[in-house]
Design a protein around this motif. Structure first.
Motif, PDB file in Angstrom:
ATOM      1  N   ASN A 138      39.806  34.583  34.901  1.00 15.80           N
ATOM      2  CA  ASN A 138      41.247  34.401  34.729  1.00 15.80           C
ATOM      3  C   ASN A 138      41.787  35.643  34.034  1.00 15.80           C
ATOM      4  OD1 ASN A 138      43.878  33.646  34.023  1.00 15.80           O
ATOM      5  ND2 ASN A 138      43.313  31.492  33.874  1.00 15.80           N
ATOM      6  N   ALA A 139      42.273  36.586  34.838  1.00 19.68           N
ATOM      7  CA  ALA A 139      42.649  37.905  34.316  1.00 19.68           C
ATOM      8  C   ALA A 139      43.750  37.851  33.278  1.00 19.68           C
ATOM      9  CB  ALA A 139      43.055  38.818  35.472  1.00 19.68           C
ATOM     10  N   ARG A 140      44.580  36.810  33.283  1.00 17.19           N
ATOM     11  CA  ARG A 140      45.672  36.724  32.308  1.00 17.19           C
ATOM     12  C   ARG A 140      45.158  36.532  30.888  1.00 17.19           C
ATOM     13  NH1 ARG A 140      50.821  36.362  33.672  1.00 17.19           N
ATOM     14  NH2 ARG A 140      51.350  35.089  31.863  1.00 17.19           N
ATOM     15  N   TYR A 141      43.871  36.172  30.744  1.00 18.33           N
ATOM     16  CA  TYR A 141      43.295  36.002  29.419  1.00 18.33           C
ATOM     17  C   TYR A 141      42.506  37.227  28.963  1.00 18.33           C
ATOM     18  CZ  TYR A 141      44.559  31.093  29.888  1.00 18.33           C
ATOM     19  OH  TYR A 141      45.257  29.919  30.043  1.00 18.33           O
ATOM     20  N   CYS A 142      42.588  38.323  29.687  1.00 22.39           N
ATOM     21  CA  CYS A 142      41.865  39.528  29.280  1.00 22.39           C
ATOM     22  C   CYS A 142      42.421  40.048  27.955  1.00 22.39           C
ATOM     23  CB  CYS A 142      41.985  40.613  30.346  1.00 22.39           C
ATOM     24  SG  CYS A 142      41.124  42.141  29.905  1.00 22.39           S
ATOM     25  N   VAL A 143      41.538  40.262  26.969  1.00 26.09           N
ATOM     26  CA  VAL A 143      41.963  40.773  25.669  1.00 26.09           C
ATOM     27  C   VAL A 143      41.454  42.192  25.440  1.00 26.09           C
ATOM     28  CG1 VAL A 143      42.121  38.463  24.700  1.00 26.09           C
ATOM     29  CG2 VAL A 143      40.000  39.746  24.436  1.00 26.09           C
ATOM     30  N   PHE A 144      40.933  42.820  26.500  1.00 26.60           N
ATOM     31  CA  PHE A 144      40.474  44.205  26.468  1.00 26.60           C
ATOM     32  C   PHE A 144      39.373  44.412  25.422  1.00 26.60           C
ATOM     33  CE2 PHE A 144      40.979  48.893  25.948  1.00 26.60           C
ATOM     34  CZ  PHE A 144      40.739  49.229  27.271  1.00 26.60           C
ATOM     35  N   ALA A 145      38.439  43.456  25.349  1.00 29.05           N
ATOM     36  CA  ALA A 145      37.312  43.595  24.423  1.00 29.05           C
ATOM     37  C   ALA A 145      36.161  44.387  25.038  1.00 29.05           C
ATOM     38  CB  ALA A 145      36.817  42.223  23.979  1.00 29.05           C
ATOM     39  N   ARG A 146      36.129  44.475  26.388  1.00 25.15           N
ATOM     40  CA  ARG A 146      35.238  45.383  27.118  1.00 25.15           C
ATOM     41  C   ARG A 146      33.754  44.997  27.061  1.00 25.15           C
ATOM     42  NH1 ARG A 146      38.093  47.688  23.657  1.00 25.15           N
ATOM     43  NH2 ARG A 146      36.405  48.701  22.524  1.00 25.15           N
ATOM     44  N   PHE A 147      33.449  43.734  26.829  1.00 25.55           N
ATOM     45  CA  PHE A 147      32.057  43.280  26.874  1.00 25.55           C
ATOM     46  C   PHE A 147      31.565  43.121  28.313  1.00 25.55           C
ATOM     47  CE2 PHE A 147      33.174  41.931  22.566  1.00 25.55           C
ATOM     48  CZ  PHE A 147      32.047  42.347  21.870  1.00 25.55           C
ATOM     49  N   CYS A 148      32.439  43.268  29.277  1.00 22.13           N
ATOM     50  CA  CYS A 148      32.098  43.019  30.679  1.00 22.13           C
ATOM     51  C   CYS A 148      31.594  44.254  31.406  1.00 22.13           C
ATOM     52  CB  CYS A 148      33.309  42.445  31.417  1.00 22.13           C
ATOM     53  SG  CYS A 148      34.830  43.386  31.180  1.00 22.13           S
ATOM     54  N   HIS A 149      31.277  45.351  30.675  1.00 23.94           N
ATOM     55  CA  HIS A 149      30.910  46.589  31.350  1.00 23.94           C
ATOM     56  C   HIS A 149      29.640  47.303  30.889  1.00 23.94           C
ATOM     57  CE1 HIS A 149      34.458  46.910  33.890  1.00 23.94           C
ATOM     58  NE2 HIS A 149      35.190  46.528  32.860  1.00 23.94           N
ATOM     59  N   PRO A 150      28.941  46.899  29.841  1.00 19.27           N
ATOM     60  CA  PRO A 150      27.863  47.749  29.305  1.00 19.27           C
ATOM     61  C   PRO A 150      26.758  48.125  30.285  1.00 19.27           C
ATOM     62  CG  PRO A 150      28.392  46.050  27.722  1.00 19.27           C
ATOM     63  CD  PRO A 150      29.145  45.725  28.976  1.00 19.27           C
ATOM     64  N   GLN A 182      20.585  37.879  34.132  1.00 23.16           N
ATOM     65  CA  GLN A 182      20.590  37.793  32.677  1.00 23.16           C
ATOM     66  C   GLN A 182      21.766  38.565  32.087  1.00 23.16           C
ATOM     67  OE1 GLN A 182      17.036  39.335  30.865  1.00 23.16           O
ATOM     68  NE2 GLN A 182      17.600  38.645  28.817  1.00 23.16           N
ATOM     69  N   MET A 183      22.020  39.765  32.607  1.00 24.96           N
ATOM     70  CA  MET A 183      23.095  40.571  32.057  1.00 24.96           C
ATOM     71  C   MET A 183      24.469  40.029  32.445  1.00 24.96           C
ATOM     72  SD  MET A 183      23.792  42.872  29.972  1.00 24.96           S
ATOM     73  CE  MET A 183      22.052  43.294  29.719  1.00 24.96           C
ATOM     74  N   ALA A 184      24.595  39.460  33.641  1.00 21.25           N
ATOM     75  CA  ALA A 184      25.873  38.857  34.036  1.00 21.25           C
ATOM     76  C   ALA A 184      26.219  37.696  33.109  1.00 21.25           C
ATOM     77  CB  ALA A 184      25.798  38.379  35.483  1.00 21.25           C
ATOM     78  N   ILE A 185      25.219  36.872  32.793  1.00 13.70           N
ATOM     79  CA  ILE A 185      25.441  35.748  31.872  1.00 13.70           C
ATOM     80  C   ILE A 185      25.859  36.265  30.504  1.00 13.70           C
ATOM     81  CG2 ILE A 185      24.304  33.868  30.624  1.00 13.70           C
ATOM     82  CD1 ILE A 185      22.562  33.470  33.150  1.00 13.70           C
ATOM     83  N   ARG A 186      25.171  37.290  30.020  1.00 11.34           N
ATOM     84  CA  ARG A 186      25.503  37.826  28.700  1.00 11.34           C
ATOM     85  C   ARG A 186      26.921  38.394  28.662  1.00 11.34           C
ATOM     86  NH1 ARG A 186      25.956  41.771  24.988  1.00 11.34           N
ATOM     87  NH2 ARG A 186      24.773  41.484  23.056  1.00 11.34           N
ATOM     88  N   GLU A 187      27.259  39.200  29.658  1.00 14.05           N
ATOM     89  CA  GLU A 187      28.565  39.853  29.647  1.00 14.05           C
ATOM     90  C   GLU A 187      29.700  38.831  29.752  1.00 14.05           C
ATOM     91  OE1 GLU A 187      28.914  43.132  32.342  1.00 14.05           O
ATOM     92  OE2 GLU A 187      27.246  44.232  31.442  1.00 14.05           O
ATOM     93  N   ALA A 188      29.537  37.829  30.601  1.00  8.22           N
ATOM     94  CA  ALA A 188      30.576  36.800  30.718  1.00  8.22           C
ATOM     95  C   ALA A 188      30.689  35.984  29.437  1.00  8.22           C
ATOM     96  CB  ALA A 188      30.280  35.897  31.909  1.00  8.22           C
ATOM     97  N   SER A 189      29.549  35.657  28.839  1.00  8.42           N
ATOM     98  CA  SER A 189      29.544  34.808  27.646  1.00  8.42           C
ATOM     99  C   SER A 189      30.072  35.532  26.411  1.00  8.42           C
ATOM    100  CB  SER A 189      28.125  34.294  27.380  1.00  8.42           C
ATOM    101  OG  SER A 189      27.643  33.553  28.472  1.00  8.42           O
ATOM    102  N   MET A 190      29.957  36.861  26.375  1.00  8.70           N
ATOM    103  CA  MET A 190      30.458  37.633  25.240  1.00  8.70           C
ATOM    104  C   MET A 190      31.970  37.811  25.276  1.00  8.70           C
ATOM    105  SD  MET A 190      28.071  38.395  23.062  1.00  8.70           S
ATOM    106  CE  MET A 190      28.915  39.666  22.123  1.00  8.70           C
TER     107      MET A 190
END
Length: 250
Positions: free
Chosen positions: A110-122, A140-148
């Motif tokens: 849900n892009a409207r909730y993006c807070v620009f924390a950038r955990f979705c790219h490491p 494993q990394m997809a789960i981590r990035e989404a959950s962070m």
């Protein structure tokens, strides 16, 4: 009265906890949840990797009034400045979720909730990792990035069981600080604390979400990352010296 919606994977906090979004003023906090700075900390490559706690703030007052116009001189608390400053307090939030299909995972976005924390790219972006999730490392990394993602914009789901992956949060509040971009962020609400309007209407109860503190979001009461564009600072001047966010999800 319609039944309050609870996001799948979330559990409501005890009844004593709650947040009221006043129509033209502060956030009123009930239940005395712990409140502390939460710093976005980088990995060796400078990518957002974990949260670390900083300065703690009392919430003994019932309710505790937290600033949401961004202009209080005693942040994170309200000092009445909202009555004398120009800002738009009107809640305008709406959902626009997208589903990303992958090998062993799906991911809601849900892009409207993006807070620009950038955990979705490491380690490759969360969207590509989800598509490649038949591979164990990508999964494993997809789960981590989404959950962070602190706002819950992203959520990873197991395609076999249909269950989401979520950290187990106790009811608590975080004042997001982002030293990498020189900005303060929103109020990180964790552990299923209900957020409601003054007329009693309750937003969907979620395990993790972020409310606007700078007064500039176009998706109030939620944060939409505008603080990053305007380089808003809360001036609290704490240091990341406390506990780190746990890295296990269920």
């Amino acid at each position: 009265m319609s039944k309050t919606k609870i996001e799948t994977g979330s559990s409501p906090a005890e009844e004593r906890f709650g947040i009221t979004v006043t129509e033209r003023g502060p956030l009123l906090i009930y239940g005395r949840p712990p409140l502390a700075e939460q710093f976005i900390m980088p990995d060796d490559a400078g990518e957002s990797w974990y949260f670390q706690e900083g300065r703690r703030f009392p919430t003994e007052a019932e309710p505790t009034a937290l600033c949401r116009c961004g202009a209080s001189k005693r942040k994170p608390y309200c000092d009445g400045t909202h009555e004398r400053t120009e800002w738009d307090p009107e809640p305008t939030s709406r959902d626009e979720a997208e589903l990303i299909e992958g090998g062993s995972l799906t991911m809601t976005d849900n892009a409207r909730y993006c807070v620009f924390a950038r955990f979705c790219h490491p380690c490759g972006d969360a969207w590509t990792l989800t598509e490649r999730s038949d591979a164990p490392e990508a999964r494993q990394m997809a789960i981590r990035e989404a959950s962070m993602c602190p706002s819950g914009r992203l959520m990873a789901w197991d395609r076999t069981t249909g269950k989401p992956f979520e950290f187990r949060f106790a009811p608590s509040l975080g004042l997001i600080e982002d030293p990498a971009i020189g900005s303060s962020g929103g109020l990180w609400v964790r552990g299923g604390i209900p957020v409601r309007r003054e007329d009693g209407r309750t937003y969907e109860i979620r395990n993790r979400t972020v409310l606007c503190r700078c007064g500039k979001s176009a998706n109030k009461p939620y944060c939409d990352g505008t603080h990053a564009a305007v380089k808003w600072r809360d001036g609290l001047a704490g240091e990341p010296v406390g506990e780190r966010l746990p890295e296990e999800v269920c």
